[in-house]
Design a protein around this motif. Structure first.
Motif, short mmCIF file in Angstrom:
data_model
loop_
_atom_site.label_atom_id
_atom_site.label_comp_id
_atom_site.label_asym_id
_atom_site.label_seq_id
_atom_site.Cartn_x
_atom_site.Cartn_y
_atom_site.Cartn_z
N LEU A 103 -23.54 3.90 -27.23
CA LEU A 103 -24.58 4.67 -26.00
C LEU A 103 -24.01 4.19 -25.00
CD1 LEU A 103 -28.52 4.67 -27.50
CD2 LEU A 103 -27.21 6.56 -26.48
N ASP A 104 -23.66 2.64 -24.56
CA ASP A 104 -23.04 1.71 -23.60
C ASP A 104 -21.15 2.66 -23.26
OD1 ASP A 104 -24.83 0.25 -23.46
OD2 ASP A 104 -23.58 -0.98 -24.69
N ALA A 115 -14.05 17.48 -29.10
CA ALA A 115 -15.06 17.03 -29.99
C ALA A 115 -15.75 15.80 -30.49
CB ALA A 115 -13.90 17.37 -31.84
N VAL A 116 -16.49 15.39 -31.12
CA VAL A 116 -17.25 14.25 -31.15
C VAL A 116 -17.25 14.18 -32.74
CG1 VAL A 116 -18.92 12.99 -30.61
CG2 VAL A 116 -17.52 13.91 -28.48
N PHE A 117 -16.68 13.33 -33.20
CA PHE A 117 -17.50 13.41 -34.59
C PHE A 117 -18.06 12.10 -34.92
CE2 PHE A 117 -12.99 11.39 -35.40
CZ PHE A 117 -12.78 11.38 -35.98
N SER A 118 -18.75 11.56 -36.06
CA SER A 118 -19.16 10.45 -36.84
C SER A 118 -18.70 10.88 -38.37
CB SER A 118 -20.17 9.92 -36.05
OG SER A 118 -20.96 8.59 -36.10
N ILE A 135 -24.12 12.63 -25.66
CA ILE A 135 -22.81 13.24 -26.88
C ILE A 135 -22.52 14.35 -25.77
CG2 ILE A 135 -22.45 14.55 -28.65
CD1 ILE A 135 -23.06 12.55 -30.27
N ARG A 136 -23.61 15.41 -25.82
CA ARG A 136 -23.74 15.88 -25.65
C ARG A 136 -23.00 16.21 -23.57
NH1 ARG A 136 -26.57 20.72 -23.12
NH2 ARG A 136 -26.69 22.26 -23.22
N THR A 219 -22.68 22.82 -31.49
CA THR A 219 -21.54 23.25 -30.28
C THR A 219 -22.78 22.93 -28.76
OG1 THR A 219 -20.78 24.93 -31.78
CG2 THR A 219 -20.34 25.12 -29.37
N ALA A 220 -21.64 22.43 -28.35
CA ALA A 220 -22.60 21.78 -26.72
C ALA A 220 -22.74 23.35 -25.75
CB ALA A 220 -21.34 21.28 -25.94
#
Length: 220
Positions: A103-104, A115-118, A135-136, A219-220
């Protein structure tokens, strides 16, 4: 406390093999089982894509993304994890690592990502009510969020406790995780402004334990 927990976890987690079953030195694995499940095609990235991993750990998946020609940024709270990642993947181009809470990092970051992944990472261990909007904000229009984690225990949804064991003389460390069934995840994502949300449980490999892997995309 959280950093100590993940440093402890880092010491317990085995190192990634030098090659996988196909003889490749980098590869992507969404599940907890070796040589199983889909690859990085889930992310839909190409040469020049910008990709962020939240909770990158020792960097194996992120390094593979970088070898595909994407600009790969990884964030992890554990300095021990990041030191291991840097030692293993120091010569990998287009790979950038940051020590920070997810978050920071998102609050300070001014970049946007395709793309963002985890993978069993920060998306599992951070309250989605605060993390998903953050994230969005950092995804480009049409950008993809994808993450995986173990499916929930039946009847145990929302915030749960995960225990990281230490020595016999020490109490385990406790971190929070957020567990939901597939339809719950898709609803949560839609409520936070994501579209095309899908979630499914990938079955475990034949002959192995029957615990599958939750894989979620939106998807954003």
């Amino acid at each position: 406390m959280a950093e100590t927990a993940w440093d402890t976890y880092s010491q317990q987690k085995p190192e990634r093999r030098l090659t996988n079953a196909a003889g490749k030195t980098t590869w992507f694995n969404w599940t907890q089982y070796a040589d199983h499940g889909p690859d990085a095609e889930v992310l839909g990235i190409s040469q020049g894509s910008t990709v962020l991993e939240l909770g990158c750990g020792k960097g194996g998946n992120l390094a593979h993304v970088a070898t595909l020609g994407a600009r790969a940024t990884g964030v992890d709270l554990s300095l021990a994890q990041l030191k291991a990642a840097d030692a293993r993947w120091a010569d990998t181009a287009l790979l950038e690592l940051h020590q920070a809470d997810a978050l920071d990092f998102l609050a300070r970051c001014t970049d946007t990502f395709d793309a963002v992944f985890s993978v069993f990472g920060a998306v599992w261990f951070t309250d989605p009510a605060t993390l998903l909007p953050a994230i969005r904000e950092r995804l480009r229009p049409g950008g993809l969020l994808a993450f995986s984690h173990r499916p929930p225990i039946e009847g145990c949804y929302g915030c749960q406790a995960s225990y990281i064991n230490r020595s016999e003389d020490e109490d385990p460390l406790v971190v929070k995780r957020w567990d939901y069934e597939p339809q719950q995840w898709t609803q949560i994502l839609r409520e936070r402004g994501f579209t095309d949300a899908t979630a499914l449980v990938l079955p475990a490999p034949p002959g192995r334990r029957k615990i599958g892997t939750m894989l979620v995309r939106a998807t954003a």
